[in-house]
Design a protein around this motif. Sequence first.
Motif: not given
Length: 421
Positions: A130-138, A145-152, A158-159, A162-165
Amino acid sequence: MKVLVVGAGGREHALVRALARSPQRPEVLSAPGNPGIARDARVFDIAVDDFDGIAELAEREDVGLVVVGPEAPLVAGLVDELAARGRAAFGPRRAAAELEGSKAFAKEIMAAAGVPTAGWTAVDDVDAGMAAIERYPAVLKFDGLAAGKGVVIATGEAEAREALQGFLVERRFGPGLVVVEEYLEGEELSLLALCDGERAVPMAPAQDYKRIFDGDLGPNTGGMGSYSPVAGVDAQRAAEITRLVHQPVVDELRRRGTPFHGVLYAGLMLTDAGPKVIEFNVRFGDPEIQALLPRLRSDLLDLLSRCTTPGGLAGAELEWDSRWAVTLVLASAGYPQSASNGDVISGLEAVPAGVEVTHAGTATGPDGAIVTAGGRVLNVTALGRDPAAARDAAYAAADPITFEGRQLRRDIALRAVERSR
Ligand code: AMP
Ligand code: GLY
């Protein structure tokens, strides 16, 4: 000569078909393959992670070239294992495959090689993220490896939390870091280059569609469609991008004593400040390759063989059909959150001439019918003299192929059609 394609998806089916078109008239084998591949190759029921089984098959059949399709066996060292047994294999060894296996490693290589990419920080807990996020969208990416699904792409706090969690606490894809990345704006481009350890030779440009719904809405998938070529990216521009992106990476890995042999796939954002790398993959793009290979006029078997020896691609030039290719992905109900298996597929008999249908997630049901067996089920590729003709032919061929809950985006290559008007 015998060539063995390792894998079971639409990418591997497209490779099998293109290799079978080689003037060298190879015998094509595949492990484990799928019901579609079984029509075009001799298949063996050996899983992609059964390295002993694959190596023994290659020895027993005296295979001249093993082509490894998916990333997981590359990252786990299948090419190293085959090399140790004296078998030529297309694809990077484990050390070079880390470019896809670890986003943090890819970023480190890009920094060392001076390749433009989005700014980033790697974190191992939610608060640091959370601290590393400078602006949104982040942009939050699981570092494995996450079969193309490891990116949010998080639009707010809030989003993001939830993703980091999900990545770091619930460990949806197992243990691993998260890369917090700068959000890039622009148009995406997939540019793949064949590499022989020393040199990167670009393929034709392609674009894919990552989101599940029309208008680029909904969650990311492995890819719902693609097309090639791409307006504004001619051979000269592709060569320029390769000099900026692929070649420095090949040079850096060679310097480190872990040369890159195989295909280096750059997912790029064409920003106002020039192209920037979003991700590297160390295998052919799926579904990009399903659109690219039907346009390839050069001998794929020759090209892939040449990638296995240092400097083997010297003088290589790829020839492409001037027509456009459009690939549609037919996905099963519930994809990408889940997949619906066992739905009977109808309409596969009446594929028009010149259209290529490749199997991605299919199985043979108890009564011999072809059924769904995975998220992405089938790919339909058609060629046309302009984007509209290719698109119309692809939808005309795909529409009659149906199964319960079929998902098919209606806007694939629409952007290319609008631009060509
Ligand atoms: P990746 O798996 O890294 O290719 O990410 C999947 C998709 O997320 C990409 O194709 C982009 O659409 C989007 N994406 C990833 N990274 C970024 C970024 N830094 N800026 C904007 N969009 C991104
Ligand atoms: N089409 C995206 C991928 O192959 O990763």
